[in-house]
Scaffold this motif. Structure first.
Motif, PDB file in Angstrom:
ATOM      1  N   ARG A 103       0.853  -1.184   0.000  1.00  0.00           N
ATOM      2  CA  ARG A 103       0.000   0.000   0.000  1.00  0.00           C
ATOM      3  C   ARG A 103       0.890   1.235   0.000  1.00  0.00           C
ATOM      4  NH1 ARG A 103       2.143   2.130   4.061  1.00  0.00           N
ATOM      5  NH2 ARG A 103       2.116   1.244   6.124  1.00  0.00           N
ATOM      6  N   PRO A 104       0.341   2.403  -0.389  1.00  0.00           N
ATOM      7  CA  PRO A 104       1.127   3.639  -0.306  1.00  0.00           C
ATOM      8  C   PRO A 104       1.309   4.067   1.146  1.00  0.00           C
ATOM      9  CG  PRO A 104      -1.068   4.082  -1.179  1.00  0.00           C
ATOM     10  CD  PRO A 104      -0.968   2.588  -0.978  1.00  0.00           C
ATOM     11  N   GLY A 112       3.645   5.675  -3.509  1.00  0.00           N
ATOM     12  CA  GLY A 112       3.269   4.301  -3.768  1.00  0.00           C
ATOM     13  C   GLY A 112       4.479   3.405  -3.791  1.00  0.00           C
TER      14      GLY A 112
END
Length: 157
Positions: A103-104, A112
């Motif tokens: 996930r970012p 990201g």
């Protein structure tokens, strides 16, 4: 001159390397390795695991120390105006992912994280830290040191 101690993760799995996209204050984006500043009284070994979790959502395990890189980033190339030159001392670790979910980084400096085929790295706008980390991982020099990466084109500090 400012000085920064940082720890970076080199994670290569199935011919792909884990990269994060750093967002500069002017909006430019640069691909780099997960990692960053070692906090006060923090062990770099622990810092690299923390940075991978913060920037990617993944749980990393350190497999080995790869080496150390030292570079001077001129004031004009730094993200923050009005700063002096920066000596960045980076400690590079080979890590393996053992869990988590990609996930970012929430409310962070990275936009990201992606798994990128090693063969595609040369075509990316990236930090020279990526090239240093890959060279260390691929050659495993006994000295823990590789030649400086020339800057220019797609490669930046």
């Amino acid at each position: 001159m400012d000085m920064r101690l940082a720890a970076y993760a080199v994670c290569i799995e199935d011919g792909r390397v884990l990269l994060v996209q750093a967002v500069e204050p002017d909006g430019r984006r640069t691909w780099t390795l997960p990692g960053g500043r070692v906090e006060h009284a923090e062990d770099p070994f622990d810092a690299v695991v923390r940075e991978v979790a913060e920037e990617t959502g993944l749980d990393a395990v350190v497999e080995r120390l790869l080496g150390v890189d030292s570079r001077v980033v001129p004031a004009a190339a730094r993200w923050s105006p009005g700063r002096s030159d920066l000596q960045n001392v980076g400690i590079f670790y080979r890590v393996r992912i053992q869990g988590g979910r990609l996930r970012p980084e929430p409310n962070g400096d990275t936009a990201g994280a992606v798994w990128t085929p090693v063969a595609e790295i040369a075509g990316l706008g990236r930090s020279s830290l990526v090239d240093v980390g890959l060279a260390l991982a691929q050659t495993l020099p006994a000295t823990g040191h590789v030649a400086p990466v020339p800057l220019g084109g797609l490669i930046r500090h």
